[in-house]
Design an enzyme around this catalytic site. Structure first.
Site, PDB file in Angstrom:
ATOM      1  N   ASP A 105       0.908  -1.197   0.072  1.00  0.00           N
ATOM      2  CA  ASP A 105      -0.009  -0.088   0.079  1.00  0.00           C
ATOM      3  C   ASP A 105       0.902   1.209  -0.060  1.00  0.00           C
ATOM      4  OD1 ASP A 105      -1.765   2.260   0.606  1.00  0.00           O
ATOM      5  OD2 ASP A 105      -2.723   1.118   2.254  1.00  0.00           O
ATOM      6  N   SER A 184      -1.960  13.593 -14.751  1.00  0.00           N
ATOM      7  CA  SER A 184      -3.327  13.702 -15.165  1.00  0.00           C
ATOM      8  C   SER A 184      -3.405  15.080 -15.814  1.00  0.00           C
ATOM      9  CB  SER A 184      -4.346  13.655 -14.316  1.00  0.00           C
ATOM     10  OG  SER A 184      -5.655  13.859 -14.685  1.00  0.00           O
ATOM     11  N   TYR A 197      -8.956  15.023  -6.164  1.00  0.00           N
ATOM     12  CA  TYR A 197      -7.948  14.229  -7.227  1.00  0.00           C
ATOM     13  C   TYR A 197      -7.294  15.321  -8.100  1.00  0.00           C
ATOM     14  CZ  TYR A 197      -6.756  11.635 -11.308  1.00  0.00           C
ATOM     15  OH  TYR A 197      -6.038  11.018 -12.267  1.00  0.00           O
ATOM     16  N   ASN A 198      -7.858  16.272  -8.477  1.00  0.00           N
ATOM     17  CA  ASN A 198      -7.339  17.373  -9.234  1.00  0.00           C
ATOM     18  C   ASN A 198      -5.839  17.862  -8.385  1.00  0.00           C
ATOM     19  OD1 ASN A 198      -9.149  17.093 -11.329  1.00  0.00           O
ATOM     20  ND2 ASN A 198     -10.192  18.831 -10.872  1.00  0.00           N
ATOM     21  N   ALA A 199      -6.208  18.373  -7.272  1.00  0.00           N
ATOM     22  CA  ALA A 199      -5.363  18.877  -6.284  1.00  0.00           C
ATOM     23  C   ALA A 199      -4.045  17.891  -6.042  1.00  0.00           C
ATOM     24  CB  ALA A 199      -5.790  19.186  -4.942  1.00  0.00           C
TER      25      ALA A 199
END
Length: 311
Positions: A105, A184, A197-199
């Protein structure tokens, strides 16, 4: 001091514009020649050791297959044993002379240390580190109540790549190796309902751009900014409907993985895949208000429910 800034506010844009007019054409020619040179001197990864995180599905899975076809020795890491074992077996059948699986993990510091050590102990070296593991969640920020899961997005997407890189750097420096970062297009195309997610991806990109300046020629860093790619994270109709990806062409994971491996072997600094998504990047730079109005109008038409998906 204020006078200095007022003068610079006028002079710097003028000088920059003048420089672009005179130097941009020769720079583009130079960049094209560099691309041609790199394409002819592409790295042969046969026999080299590649560590891929998040290798049990999606882009990570197909990166394993693509590296395997090229004869690389593989250390594949993920949390799902059954899925990972199947990927290891297929990578061997496709041409990898040796492939091992490591259950880990990446949000845990000790797991990242162990997976790098296990790779080096087994193979004796490390040539490519592919930071691919990632998760996401779709939903409006004001509707989010479970911050523990939102924290895990940053822990896996950002800190996971930081931890693995920290432990891999001594071996990559020794082999003059490479780091491949699966970021991304969301780092500059701020898709609504994917705020965390963007951050996390923006932080990841900024971090590795800084490392590139720190490491210099000691090792290569290729930062990949994919568009919408077939995967467990993006493949469900519910997720696509919420973020609007159902309105965008989706690229096959196999094609994306091949482009990534080719780019890393060429030694590219950055890869936007597919290449047409650069248009959205330039819209962001040149017409930010237009891009914002498009994404906002698309967002308000979407349902308010949330969806979690693990890659």
């Amino acid at each position: 001091m204020n006078l200095n800034h007022k003068v610079l506010n006028i002079v710097v844009p003028l000088v920059t514009l003048t420089g672009l007019v005179f130097f941009l054409p020769p720079f583009l020619i130079y960049k094209f020649l560099c691309f041609v040179y790199r394409s002819k001197s592409i790295e042969n990864v046969a026999g080299k050791v590649v560590l891929i995180t998040g290798a049990s599905s999606g882009i990570g899975e197909h990166l394993a297959y693509e590296y395997g076809r090229k004869g690389a020795r593989l250390a594949l890491a993920a949390r799902r044993e059954d899925r990972l074992r199947a990927v290891v077996d297929k990578a061997r059948r496709l041409g990898s002379p040796d492939a091992i699986m490591i259950l880990a993990d990446v949000s845990k510091l000790e797991d990242c240390n162990r997976l790098v050590n296990s790779t080096v102990n087994h193979f004796g070296q490390l040539d490519h580190l592919v930071n691919n593991a990632g998760i996401t969640q779709a939903g409006l920020f004001e509707d989010c109540n479970e911050f523990s899961y939102l924290k895990s997005i940053m822990d896996i997407n950002f800190w996971g790549s930081v931890y693995c890189t920290k432990f891999a750097v001594p071996y990559l420096r020794k082999s003059k190796g490479k780091i491949v970062v699966i970021s991304s297009s969301a780092t500059w195309f701020s898709i609504p309902r994917l705020s965390f997610y963007n951050a996390s991806k923006a932080a990841q990109t900024c971090f590795f751009e800084t490392l590139r300046a720190e490491f210099g020629s000691d090792m290569g860093i290729t930062i990949v900014s994919p568009g919408v790619v077939e995967s467990e994270m993006t493949g469900t109709p519910q997720f696509q409907s919420q973020v609007g990806s159902d309105m965008m062409p989706c690229q096959s994971t196999e094609v994306c993985a091949k482009a990534i491996v080719d780019s890393a072997c060429r030694g590219d600094m950055d890869l936007m895949e597919p290449s047409w998504i650069r248009v959205a990047f330039w819209l962001r730079v040149l017409c930010p208000q237009l891009l914002e109005s498009i994404t906002h109008s698309n967002s308000i038409k979407r349902p308010r429910t949330t969806s979690n998906k693990d890659n």
